[in-house]
Design a protein around this motif. Structure first.
Motif, PDB file in Angstrom:
ATOM      1  N   LYS A 108       0.851  -1.318  -0.011  1.00  0.00           N
ATOM      2  CA  LYS A 108      -0.019   0.078   0.077  1.00  0.00           C
ATOM      3  C   LYS A 108       0.928   0.983  -0.004  1.00  0.00           C
ATOM      4  CE  LYS A 108      -4.192  -1.790   2.095  1.00  0.00           C
ATOM      5  NZ  LYS A 108      -5.079  -1.768   3.363  1.00  0.00           N
ATOM      6  N   HIS A 109       1.843   1.138   0.633  1.00  0.00           N
ATOM      7  CA  HIS A 109       2.966   2.516   0.603  1.00  0.00           C
ATOM      8  C   HIS A 109       3.513   2.376  -0.684  1.00  0.00           C
ATOM      9  CE1 HIS A 109       5.526   5.125   2.276  1.00  0.00           C
ATOM     10  NE2 HIS A 109       6.831   4.523   1.752  1.00  0.00           N
ATOM     11  N   GLU A 110       3.956   1.434  -1.194  1.00  0.00           N
ATOM     12  CA  GLU A 110       4.643   1.752  -2.391  1.00  0.00           C
ATOM     13  C   GLU A 110       3.590   2.275  -3.627  1.00  0.00           C
ATOM     14  OE1 GLU A 110       7.732   1.283  -3.016  1.00  0.00           O
ATOM     15  OE2 GLU A 110       8.241   0.290  -1.153  1.00  0.00           O
ATOM     16  N   LYS A 111       2.395   1.824  -3.460  1.00  0.00           N
ATOM     17  CA  LYS A 111       1.376   2.355  -4.318  1.00  0.00           C
ATOM     18  C   LYS A 111       1.213   3.710  -4.168  1.00  0.00           C
ATOM     19  CE  LYS A 111      -1.613  -0.178  -6.520  1.00  0.00           C
ATOM     20  NZ  LYS A 111      -2.680  -1.093  -6.893  1.00  0.00           N
ATOM     21  N   ALA A 112       1.077   4.497  -2.888  1.00  0.00           N
ATOM     22  CA  ALA A 112       0.727   5.751  -2.551  1.00  0.00           C
ATOM     23  C   ALA A 112       1.838   6.467  -3.030  1.00  0.00           C
ATOM     24  CB  ALA A 112       0.807   5.936  -1.168  1.00  0.00           C
ATOM     25  N   THR A 113       3.279   5.707  -2.930  1.00  0.00           N
ATOM     26  CA  THR A 113       4.433   6.614  -3.195  1.00  0.00           C
ATOM     27  C   THR A 113       4.360   6.788  -4.885  1.00  0.00           C
ATOM     28  OG1 THR A 113       5.690   5.508  -1.499  1.00  0.00           O
ATOM     29  CG2 THR A 113       6.811   6.681  -3.377  1.00  0.00           C
ATOM     30  N   THR A 114       4.051   5.749  -5.580  1.00  0.00           N
ATOM     31  CA  THR A 114       4.064   5.895  -6.971  1.00  0.00           C
ATOM     32  C   THR A 114       3.020   6.943  -7.321  1.00  0.00           C
ATOM     33  OG1 THR A 114       4.800   3.627  -7.463  1.00  0.00           O
ATOM     34  CG2 THR A 114       3.412   4.447  -8.959  1.00  0.00           C
ATOM     35  N   ALA A 115       1.870   7.060  -6.588  1.00  0.00           N
ATOM     36  CA  ALA A 115       0.789   7.999  -6.998  1.00  0.00           C
ATOM     37  C   ALA A 115       1.043   9.482  -6.658  1.00  0.00           C
ATOM     38  CB  ALA A 115      -0.608   7.639  -6.157  1.00  0.00           C
ATOM     39  N   LYS A 116       1.916   9.538  -5.769  1.00  0.00           N
ATOM     40  CA  LYS A 116       2.418  10.740  -5.309  1.00  0.00           C
ATOM     41  C   LYS A 116       3.573  11.197  -6.461  1.00  0.00           C
ATOM     42  CE  LYS A 116       5.690  11.734  -2.289  1.00  0.00           C
ATOM     43  NZ  LYS A 116       6.531  11.588  -1.127  1.00  0.00           N
ATOM     44  N   GLU A 117       4.338  10.326  -6.755  1.00  0.00           N
ATOM     45  CA  GLU A 117       5.417  10.881  -7.809  1.00  0.00           C
ATOM     46  C   GLU A 117       4.820  11.243  -9.152  1.00  0.00           C
ATOM     47  OE1 GLU A 117       8.204  11.340  -6.899  1.00  0.00           O
ATOM     48  OE2 GLU A 117       8.532  10.473  -4.930  1.00  0.00           O
ATOM     49  N   VAL A 118       3.678  10.364  -9.681  1.00  0.00           N
ATOM     50  CA  VAL A 118       2.941  10.823 -10.940  1.00  0.00           C
ATOM     51  C   VAL A 118       2.196  12.138 -10.805  1.00  0.00           C
ATOM     52  CG1 VAL A 118       0.908  10.123 -12.232  1.00  0.00           C
ATOM     53  CG2 VAL A 118       2.638   8.532 -11.564  1.00  0.00           C
ATOM     54  N   LYS A 119       1.566  12.248  -9.295  1.00  0.00           N
ATOM     55  CA  LYS A 119       1.032  13.635  -9.289  1.00  0.00           C
ATOM     56  C   LYS A 119       1.898  14.831  -9.166  1.00  0.00           C
ATOM     57  CE  LYS A 119      -2.301  16.034  -6.275  1.00  0.00           C
ATOM     58  NZ  LYS A 119      -3.047  15.630  -4.871  1.00  0.00           N
ATOM     59  N   ASN A 120       3.080  14.664  -8.610  1.00  0.00           N
ATOM     60  CA  ASN A 120       4.010  15.812  -8.689  1.00  0.00           C
ATOM     61  C   ASN A 120       4.851  15.975  -9.777  1.00  0.00           C
ATOM     62  OD1 ASN A 120       6.398  14.185  -8.299  1.00  0.00           O
ATOM     63  ND2 ASN A 120       6.289  14.371  -6.194  1.00  0.00           N
ATOM     64  N   GLY A 121       4.771  15.055 -10.790  1.00  0.00           N
ATOM     65  CA  GLY A 121       5.318  14.975 -12.056  1.00  0.00           C
ATOM     66  C   GLY A 121       6.726  14.253 -12.255  1.00  0.00           C
ATOM     67  N   SER A 122       7.185  13.888 -11.352  1.00  0.00           N
ATOM     68  CA  SER A 122       8.407  12.927 -11.157  1.00  0.00           C
ATOM     69  C   SER A 122       8.347  11.684 -11.934  1.00  0.00           C
ATOM     70  CB  SER A 122       8.700  12.509  -9.587  1.00  0.00           C
ATOM     71  OG  SER A 122       9.043  13.660  -8.880  1.00  0.00           O
ATOM     72  N   LEU A 123       7.148  11.147 -12.342  1.00  0.00           N
ATOM     73  CA  LEU A 123       7.043   9.896 -13.025  1.00  0.00           C
ATOM     74  C   LEU A 123       5.870  10.548 -14.176  1.00  0.00           C
ATOM     75  CD1 LEU A 123       6.634   7.197 -10.374  1.00  0.00           C
ATOM     76  CD2 LEU A 123       8.808   7.518 -11.957  1.00  0.00           C
ATOM     77  N   THR A 124       6.010   9.648 -15.273  1.00  0.00           N
ATOM     78  CA  THR A 124       5.003   9.974 -15.993  1.00  0.00           C
ATOM     79  C   THR A 124       3.698   9.032 -15.745  1.00  0.00           C
ATOM     80  OG1 THR A 124       5.603   8.206 -17.620  1.00  0.00           O
ATOM     81  CG2 THR A 124       6.615  10.432 -17.884  1.00  0.00           C
TER      82      THR A 124
ATOM     83  N   SER B  69      15.957   9.199 -14.389  1.00  0.00           N
ATOM     84  CA  SER B  69      16.079   9.300 -15.718  1.00  0.00           C
ATOM     85  C   SER B  69      15.178  10.643 -16.286  1.00  0.00           C
ATOM     86  CB  SER B  69      15.709   8.155 -16.602  1.00  0.00           C
ATOM     87  OG  SER B  69      14.390   7.670 -16.383  1.00  0.00           O
ATOM     88  N   ASN B  70      13.877  10.690 -15.406  1.00  0.00           N
ATOM     89  CA  ASN B  70      13.127  11.838 -16.042  1.00  0.00           C
ATOM     90  C   ASN B  70      13.752  13.174 -15.603  1.00  0.00           C
ATOM     91  OD1 ASN B  70      11.385  10.032 -16.788  1.00  0.00           O
ATOM     92  ND2 ASN B  70       9.955   9.975 -15.105  1.00  0.00           N
ATOM     93  N   GLN B  71      14.400  13.171 -14.394  1.00  0.00           N
ATOM     94  CA  GLN B  71      15.036  14.439 -14.049  1.00  0.00           C
ATOM     95  C   GLN B  71      16.206  14.759 -15.034  1.00  0.00           C
ATOM     96  OE1 GLN B  71      16.180  13.383  -9.688  1.00  0.00           O
ATOM     97  NE2 GLN B  71      14.207  14.280  -9.303  1.00  0.00           N
ATOM     98  N   ALA B  72      17.037  13.793 -15.652  1.00  0.00           N
ATOM     99  CA  ALA B  72      18.031  13.926 -16.448  1.00  0.00           C
ATOM    100  C   ALA B  72      17.545  14.240 -17.827  1.00  0.00           C
ATOM    101  CB  ALA B  72      18.994  12.609 -16.432  1.00  0.00           C
ATOM    102  N   GLY B  73      16.223  14.213 -17.944  1.00  0.00           N
ATOM    103  CA  GLY B  73      15.624  14.248 -19.491  1.00  0.00           C
ATOM    104  C   GLY B  73      15.510  13.057 -20.196  1.00  0.00           C
ATOM    105  N   VAL B  74      16.024  11.777 -19.788  1.00  0.00           N
ATOM    106  CA  VAL B  74      15.914  10.568 -20.753  1.00  0.00           C
ATOM    107  C   VAL B  74      14.691   9.717 -20.282  1.00  0.00           C
ATOM    108  CG1 VAL B  74      17.379   8.525 -20.801  1.00  0.00           C
ATOM    109  CG2 VAL B  74      18.407  10.883 -20.385  1.00  0.00           C
ATOM    110  N   SER B  75      13.987   9.216 -21.286  1.00  0.00           N
ATOM    111  CA  SER B  75      12.845   8.491 -20.901  1.00  0.00           C
ATOM    112  C   SER B  75      13.334   7.002 -21.352  1.00  0.00           C
ATOM    113  CB  SER B  75      11.860   8.725 -22.083  1.00  0.00           C
ATOM    114  OG  SER B  75      10.743   8.033 -22.025  1.00  0.00           O
ATOM    115  N   THR B  76      12.738   6.322 -20.333  1.00  0.00           N
ATOM    116  CA  THR B  76      13.100   4.857 -20.307  1.00  0.00           C
ATOM    117  C   THR B  76      12.087   4.015 -21.185  1.00  0.00           C
ATOM    118  OG1 THR B  76      11.626   4.286 -18.282  1.00  0.00           O
ATOM    119  CG2 THR B  76      13.952   4.674 -17.981  1.00  0.00           C
ATOM    120  N   GLY B  77      11.200   4.680 -21.610  1.00  0.00           N
ATOM    121  CA  GLY B  77      10.200   4.149 -22.570  1.00  0.00           C
ATOM    122  C   GLY B  77       9.148   3.209 -21.734  1.00  0.00           C
ATOM    123  N   LYS B  78       8.868   3.243 -20.459  1.00  0.00           N
ATOM    124  CA  LYS B  78       7.988   2.356 -19.687  1.00  0.00           C
ATOM    125  C   LYS B  78       6.784   3.388 -19.312  1.00  0.00           C
ATOM    126  CE  LYS B  78      10.659  -1.131 -18.123  1.00  0.00           C
ATOM    127  NZ  LYS B  78      11.001  -2.022 -17.197  1.00  0.00           N
TER     128      LYS B  78
END
Length: 126
Positions: free
Chosen positions: A47-63, A117-126
Protein backbone atom coordinates in the motif's frame (compact mmCIF):
# COMPACT_ATOMS: atom_id res chain seq x y z
CA UNK A 1 -49.64 -31.72 6.39
CA UNK A 2 -49.11 -29.23 9.24
CA UNK A 3 -46.56 -31.56 10.86
CA UNK A 4 -44.47 -31.79 7.67
CA UNK A 5 -44.60 -28.01 7.21
CA UNK A 6 -43.32 -27.54 10.76
CA UNK A 7 -40.56 -30.06 10.17
CA UNK A 8 -39.59 -28.29 6.95
CA UNK A 9 -39.54 -24.92 8.74
CA UNK A 10 -37.38 -26.36 11.52
CA UNK A 11 -34.94 -27.83 9.05
CA UNK A 12 -34.79 -24.54 7.12
CA UNK A 13 -34.10 -22.59 10.32
CA UNK A 14 -31.38 -25.01 11.38
CA UNK A 15 -29.81 -24.83 7.92
CA UNK A 16 -29.85 -21.03 8.14
CA UNK A 17 -28.12 -21.07 11.52
CA UNK A 18 -25.54 -23.53 10.22
CA UNK A 19 -24.83 -21.31 7.23
CA UNK A 20 -24.45 -18.26 9.47
CA UNK A 21 -22.09 -20.03 11.84
CA UNK A 22 -19.93 -21.28 8.96
CA UNK A 23 -19.86 -17.80 7.44
CA UNK A 24 -18.95 -16.28 10.81
CA UNK A 25 -16.14 -18.78 11.33
CA UNK A 26 -14.79 -18.07 7.86
CA UNK A 27 -14.90 -14.32 8.47
CA UNK A 28 -13.00 -14.71 11.74
CA UNK A 29 -10.38 -16.91 10.05
CA UNK A 30 -10.09 -14.46 7.16
CA UNK A 31 -9.54 -11.53 9.55
CA UNK A 32 -6.90 -13.49 11.42
CA UNK A 33 -5.13 -14.28 8.18
CA UNK A 34 -5.01 -10.64 7.11
CA UNK A 35 -3.73 -9.67 10.55
CA UNK A 36 -0.97 -12.28 10.53
CA UNK A 37 2.24 -10.30 11.22
CA UNK A 38 4.21 -11.29 8.11
CA UNK A 39 1.24 -10.85 5.83
CA UNK A 40 0.24 -7.53 7.44
CA UNK A 41 3.78 -6.19 6.93
CA UNK A 42 3.78 -7.14 3.25
CA UNK A 43 0.31 -5.66 2.66
CA UNK A 44 1.30 -2.42 4.43
CA UNK A 45 4.43 -2.14 2.30
CA UNK A 46 2.49 -2.73 -0.92
CA UNK A 47 0.00 0.00 0.00
CA UNK A 48 2.83 2.38 0.84
CA UNK A 49 4.59 1.70 -2.47
CA UNK A 50 1.39 2.33 -4.44
CA UNK A 51 0.81 5.59 -2.56
CA UNK A 52 4.39 6.66 -3.26
CA UNK A 53 3.93 5.93 -6.97
CA UNK A 54 0.70 7.94 -7.03
CA UNK A 55 2.42 10.86 -5.30
CA UNK A 56 5.35 10.79 -7.75
CA UNK A 57 2.97 10.77 -10.73
CA UNK A 58 0.98 13.64 -9.24
CA UNK A 59 4.05 15.82 -8.67
CA UNK A 60 5.41 15.02 -12.15
CA UNK A 61 8.46 12.99 -11.13
CA UNK A 62 7.01 10.00 -12.99
CA UNK A 63 4.96 9.91 -16.16
CA UNK A 64 1.50 8.36 -16.09
CA UNK A 65 2.79 5.47 -18.20
CA UNK A 66 5.58 4.82 -15.70
CA UNK A 67 3.14 4.99 -12.80
CA UNK A 68 0.79 2.60 -14.55
CA UNK A 69 3.62 0.11 -15.13
CA UNK A 70 4.78 0.33 -11.51
CA UNK A 71 1.21 -0.18 -10.27
CA UNK A 72 0.86 -3.17 -12.58
CA UNK A 73 3.98 -4.68 -11.02
CA UNK A 74 2.70 -3.92 -7.49
CA UNK A 75 -0.63 -5.56 -8.36
CA UNK A 76 1.22 -8.64 -9.57
CA UNK A 77 3.09 -8.83 -6.27
CA UNK A 78 -0.21 -8.47 -4.38
CA UNK A 79 -1.74 -11.33 -6.39
CA UNK A 80 1.28 -13.48 -5.58
CA UNK A 81 0.94 -12.63 -1.87
CA UNK A 82 -2.72 -13.65 -1.94
CA UNK A 83 -1.92 -16.90 -3.72
CA UNK A 84 0.85 -17.70 -1.23
CA UNK A 85 -1.51 -17.01 1.67
CA UNK A 86 -4.33 -19.05 0.14
CA UNK A 87 -1.98 -22.01 -0.28
CA UNK A 88 -1.04 -21.93 3.41
CA UNK A 89 -4.27 -21.26 5.28
CA UNK A 90 -3.97 -17.47 5.24
CA UNK A 91 -0.31 -17.30 6.25
CA UNK A 92 2.87 -16.60 4.34
CA UNK A 93 6.19 -18.15 5.26
CA UNK A 94 9.32 -16.18 6.06
CA UNK A 95 10.75 -17.26 2.73
CA UNK A 96 7.68 -16.04 0.87
CA UNK A 97 7.85 -12.76 2.76
CA UNK A 98 11.51 -12.33 1.79
CA UNK A 99 10.69 -13.06 -1.85
CA UNK A 100 7.81 -10.57 -1.87
CA UNK A 101 10.03 -7.92 -0.25
CA UNK A 102 12.74 -8.55 -2.86
CA UNK A 103 10.17 -7.99 -5.58
CA UNK A 104 8.99 -4.77 -3.90
CA UNK A 105 12.63 -3.67 -3.62
CA UNK A 106 13.00 -4.18 -7.38
CA UNK A 107 9.87 -2.11 -8.06
CA UNK A 108 11.16 0.59 -5.73
CA UNK A 109 14.54 0.57 -7.52
CA UNK A 110 12.74 0.89 -10.86
CA UNK A 111 10.74 3.84 -9.51
CA UNK A 112 13.93 5.57 -8.41
CA UNK A 113 15.61 4.87 -11.76
CA UNK A 114 12.59 6.24 -13.63
CA UNK A 115 12.62 9.41 -11.50
CA UNK A 116 16.35 9.92 -12.07
CA UNK A 117 16.04 9.37 -15.80
CA UNK A 118 13.11 11.81 -15.96
CA UNK A 119 15.13 14.42 -14.10
CA UNK A 120 18.01 13.90 -16.50
CA UNK A 121 15.59 14.23 -19.43
CA UNK A 122 16.00 10.63 -20.59
CA UNK A 123 12.91 8.45 -21.11
CA UNK A 124 13.06 4.74 -20.27
CA UNK A 125 10.06 4.02 -22.50
CA UNK A 126 7.93 2.57 -19.69
Amino acid sequence: MIKSTRQFASVAILAGFAALSIQSAFAQDNNFAKEHPRRAEVIKREKHEKATTAKEVKNGSLTQAQGKQLNKEDNSIRREERADAAADGGHITKGEQRQLNRQENAVNAQRKADIQSNQAGVSTGK
